[in-house]
Design an enzyme around this catalytic site. Structure first.
Site, PDB file in Angstrom:
ATOM      1  N   TRP A   1     -18.920   3.022   3.072  1.00  0.00           N
ATOM      2  CA  TRP A   1     -17.507   2.797   3.378  1.00  0.00           C
ATOM      3  C   TRP A   1     -17.065   1.507   2.754  1.00  0.00           C
ATOM      4  CZ3 TRP A   1     -12.992   1.835   4.883  1.00  0.00           C
ATOM      5  CH2 TRP A   1     -12.604   1.410   6.161  1.00  0.00           C
TER       6      TRP A   1
ATOM      7  N   ASP B   1      -8.183   1.158  -4.366  1.00  0.00           N
ATOM      8  CA  ASP B   1      -9.322   0.705  -3.563  1.00  0.00           C
ATOM      9  C   ASP B   1     -10.277   1.870  -3.357  1.00  0.00           C
ATOM     10  OD1 ASP B   1     -11.019  -0.473  -1.743  1.00  0.00           O
ATOM     11  OD2 ASP B   1      -9.432  -1.243  -0.437  1.00  0.00           O
TER      12      ASP B   1
ATOM     13  N   TYR C   1      -9.484   7.434   4.716  1.00  0.00           N
ATOM     14  CA  TYR C   1      -9.025   6.101   5.093  1.00  0.00           C
ATOM     15  C   TYR C   1      -8.006   5.575   4.069  1.00  0.00           C
ATOM     16  CZ  TYR C   1      -8.999   1.282   6.470  1.00  0.00           C
ATOM     17  OH  TYR C   1      -8.583   0.062   6.905  1.00  0.00           O
TER      18      TYR C   1
ATOM     19  N   GLU D   1     -10.791  -1.732  -6.874  1.00  0.00           N
ATOM     20  CA  GLU D   1     -11.397  -2.573  -5.830  1.00  0.00           C
ATOM     21  C   GLU D   1     -12.596  -1.910  -5.166  1.00  0.00           C
ATOM     22  OE1 GLU D   1      -8.456  -3.444  -2.871  1.00  0.00           O
ATOM     23  OE2 GLU D   1      -9.949  -4.011  -1.383  1.00  0.00           O
TER      24      GLU D   1
ATOM     25  N   GLU E   1      -2.469  -9.544  -1.440  1.00  0.00           N
ATOM     26  CA  GLU E   1      -2.211  -8.295  -0.710  1.00  0.00           C
ATOM     27  C   GLU E   1      -1.275  -8.609   0.463  1.00  0.00           C
ATOM     28  OE1 GLU E   1      -5.694  -6.636   1.124  1.00  0.00           O
ATOM     29  OE2 GLU E   1      -4.797  -4.649   1.328  1.00  0.00           O
TER      30      GLU E   1
ATOM     31  N   HIS F   1       0.830  -1.214   0.000  1.00  0.00           N
ATOM     32  CA  HIS F   1       0.000   0.000   0.000  1.00  0.00           C
ATOM     33  C   HIS F   1       0.856   1.252   0.000  1.00  0.00           C
ATOM     34  CE1 HIS F   1      -3.713  -1.880   2.210  1.00  0.00           C
ATOM     35  NE2 HIS F   1      -3.227  -2.684   1.287  1.00  0.00           N
TER      36      HIS F   1
ATOM     37  N   HIS G   1     -13.062   1.571  -1.633  1.00  0.00           N
ATOM     38  CA  HIS G   1     -13.676   1.364  -0.303  1.00  0.00           C
ATOM     39  C   HIS G   1     -15.194   1.524  -0.303  1.00  0.00           C
ATOM     40  CE1 HIS G   1     -10.042   0.590   1.875  1.00  0.00           C
ATOM     41  NE2 HIS G   1      -9.483   1.711   1.484  1.00  0.00           N
TER      42      HIS G   1
ATOM     43  N   ASP H   1      -4.597  -6.439   9.589  1.00  0.00           N
ATOM     44  CA  ASP H   1      -5.541  -7.106  10.504  1.00  0.00           C
ATOM     45  C   ASP H   1      -5.751  -8.581  10.173  1.00  0.00           C
ATOM     46  OD1 ASP H   1      -6.922  -4.943   8.704  1.00  0.00           O
ATOM     47  OD2 ASP H   1      -8.474  -6.470   8.887  1.00  0.00           O
TER      48      ASP H   1
ATOM     49  N   GLU I   1     -13.764  -8.423   0.123  1.00  0.00           N
ATOM     50  CA  GLU I   1     -13.080  -8.565   1.419  1.00  0.00           C
ATOM     51  C   GLU I   1     -14.069  -8.621   2.578  1.00  0.00           C
ATOM     52  OE1 GLU I   1     -10.560  -5.028   1.178  1.00  0.00           O
ATOM     53  OE2 GLU I   1     -11.673  -4.143   2.823  1.00  0.00           O
TER      54      GLU I   1
ATOM     55  N   ARG J   1      -0.485  -0.688  -4.569  1.00  0.00           N
ATOM     56  CA  ARG J   1      -1.785  -0.004  -4.470  1.00  0.00           C
ATOM     57  C   ARG J   1      -1.542   1.469  -4.207  1.00  0.00           C
ATOM     58  NH1 ARG J   1      -6.467  -0.765   0.170  1.00  0.00           N
ATOM     59  NH2 ARG J   1      -5.378   0.985   1.114  1.00  0.00           N
TER      60      ARG J   1
ATOM     61  N   ARG K   1     -11.812 -11.126  -3.409  1.00  0.00           N
ATOM     62  CA  ARG K   1     -10.931 -10.547  -2.403  1.00  0.00           C
ATOM     63  C   ARG K   1     -10.999 -11.252  -1.044  1.00  0.00           C
ATOM     64  NH1 ARG K   1      -7.323  -8.005  -1.577  1.00  0.00           N
ATOM     65  NH2 ARG K   1      -7.972  -6.126  -0.494  1.00  0.00           N
TER      66      ARG K   1
HETATM   67  O1  KDG Z   1     -10.325  -4.352   8.413  1.00  0.00           O
HETATM   68  C1  KDG Z   1     -10.578  -3.677   7.250  1.00  0.00           C
HETATM   69  C2  KDG Z   1      -9.336  -3.150   6.620  1.00  0.00           C
HETATM   70  O2  KDG Z   1      -8.294  -4.032   6.719  1.00  0.00           O
HETATM   71  C3  KDG Z   1      -9.626  -2.867   5.181  1.00  0.00           C
HETATM   72  O3  KDG Z   1     -10.398  -1.736   5.093  1.00  0.00           O
HETATM   73  C4  KDG Z   1      -8.398  -2.725   4.372  1.00  0.00           C
HETATM   74  O4  KDG Z   1      -9.689  -2.232   2.411  1.00  0.00           O
HETATM   75  C5  KDG Z   1      -8.702  -2.753   2.921  1.00  0.00           C
HETATM   76  C6  KDG Z   1      -7.768  -3.459   2.072  1.00  0.00           C
HETATM   77  O5  KDG Z   1      -8.036  -3.537   0.880  1.00  0.00           O
HETATM   78  O6  KDG Z   1      -6.780  -3.954   2.592  1.00  0.00           O
HETATM   79 MG    MG Z   2      -9.993  -3.098   0.420  1.00  0.00          MG
END
Ligand code: KDG
Ligand code: MG
Length: 412
Positions: A412, A220, A159, A246, A349, A122, A222, A326, A272, A147, A293
């Site tokens: 979001w 991304d 974010y 994404e 990723e 990232h 989001h 995470d 995701e 990214r 994802r």
């Molecule tokens: O827990 C959610 C985040 O890890 C997420 O928002 C990160 O969008 C994300 C990504 O593509 O890694």
């Molecule tokens: Mg994402």
């Protein structure tokens, strides 16, 4: 090989992680990642109160049967909490089976389909200069795909754009080891879709003219756009040849992607926040995306994600497994074993974990020329140092949320 003990370990070295540890009557241990960012303790309760009692005494070799039993016997199916808990059990059982067989998990999944997994990191910046610095720092770390997230003039906090503190702490690599913020309440950020849509194509223009046509670039959104806004963004970014765009629209409405797809050839990735193959039913069948994802951690484990990827492979759709910080080192290892084995791997990723996290979780993966490999230790190849883990108790943390200028809570 019966399950003798099942422990749930919560630790917060650089951020919160939830890990399931299964021990068998013959002394083997298996680990599974159950981290659900910002809702960690819900999964802890689900595991401790409802799954651990069901696991004790079960045959640890029966992975499919255990999955079906946990999924179907609950009556209440799907959802991120349930599926993260089942994922942790499933992953720990694959770890155990690998150790019992003396083989890395990818061998049990059919063996390696490739030598390593192309991974993306990232890069981010509030300005073009910061973004370029971040891209250069990532290239120096070995990344071969990147990214791009950029600040938008007029917006204070977005974010995915790492803060100054993060920048300094990580010597120029804009890594956010804690994408959720520690604190009693979620942080509030601001958002303006029109400003974002005006600004982003110029960012990609600048990045392509500085770094050339070869570097795979991702972005991304989001989940923040309507279908027609997403279609426009996809069209506007076509000249910059993205690897993927994404999460353009909120994930609940799979049909939204029909409109996006009709208007752009920019490759799309989503999923995701999906938890099961049923979330993908329509978008895969209608070929509305190019990459799925889902992470092992949030999609019922290796067993279920493999089924999703096999389904996707019939439509030339590839994997793009979620791998932010995470996803714990256990979840990342599971992703690497699965990614190495399936034919339709796309990209992985990979945000590097912090040093404290790397001390808590002993890992055996390798990072060579922008590619990950899980290593050849039996099982997943990850250990958990309980003494180190015990030094870092859980700290409340939430993902931020955003409001429009008039105060409306936005997608979001
Ligand atoms: O827990 C959610 C985040 O890890 C997420 O928002 C990160 O969008 C994300 C990504 O593509 O890694
Ligand atoms: Mg994402």
């Amino acid at each position: 090989m019966r399950i003798d003990k099942a422990e749930v370990i919560v630790t917060s070295p650089d951020r919160n992680f939830v890990t399931l540890k299964l021990t068998t009557d013959d002394g083997l241990t298996g680990l599974g990642d159950a981290t659900l960012n910002g809702r960690e303790l819900a999964v802890v309760a689900y595991l401790k109160e409802h799954l651990v009692p069901l696991l004790l005494g079960r045959d640890a070799h029966r992975i499919e049967d255990t999955w079906q039993f946990l999924y179907r016997s609950a009556y209440w199916r799907r959802g991120p909490v349930t599926m993260a808990a089942i994922a942790a059990v499933d992953t720990a059982l694959w770890d155990l089976k690998g150790k019992a067989a003396g083989m890395p998990v990818y061998q049990l999944l059919g063996g390696a389909s490739r030598e390593g997994l192309l991974a993306y990191g990232h890069a981010s910046g509030r300005t073009i200069k910061e973004l370029f610095d971040s891209i250069r720092a990532h290239r120096e770390l070995g990344y071969r795909a990147i990214r791009i997230q950029a600040g938008v003039p007029g917006l204070n906090a977005i974010y995915g754009i790492a803060s100054n503190d993060t920048f300094e702490a990580n010597e120029g690599v804009r890594y956010d080891h804690e994408p959720a913020q520690r604190g009693a309440l979620p942080a509030e950020e601001d958002w303006d879709t029109r400003a974002y849509l005006r600004h982003l194509p110029g960012v990609f223009e600048a990045v392509r003219s500085e770094f050339g046509p070869e570097l795979p670039l991702l972005h991304d959104a989001h989940h923040r756009l309507t279908p027609v806004q997403a279609a426009r963004l996809g069209k506007d970014l076509e000249p910059y040849d993205l690897f993927w765009l994404e999460d353009v629209t909120p994930a609940e409405n799979q049909e939204a992607l029909r409109l996006v797809r009709r208007h752009t050839t920019t490759p799309l990735a989503i999923g995701e926040v999906f938890n099961t193959v049923w979330d993908y039913q329509q978008i895969v069948r209608e070929q509305l995306v190019d990459y799925v994802r889902s992470a092992v951690t949030h999609t019922g484990g290796i067993t279920h994600l493999k089924k999703i990827l096999d389904y996707a492979s019939q439509y030339q759709i590839k994997s793009g497994m979620h791998g932010p910080t995470d996803i714990s080192p256990v979840g990342m290892a599971a992703a690497m074993h699965l990614g190495l084995a399936v034919h339709n791997f796309g990209i992985q990723e990979y945000m590097m974990h912090g040093e404290r996290t790397d001390r808590v979780f002993e890992q055996s993966f390798t990072w060579t020329d922008g590619h990950l490999h899980p290593g050849d230790e039996p099982g997943l190849g990850v250990g958990l140092d309980l003494d180190e883990a015990g030094k870092y108790p859980y700290i409340t943390a939430y993902l931020p949320f955003n409001r429009l200028a008039d105060g409306t809570v936005h997608d979001w």
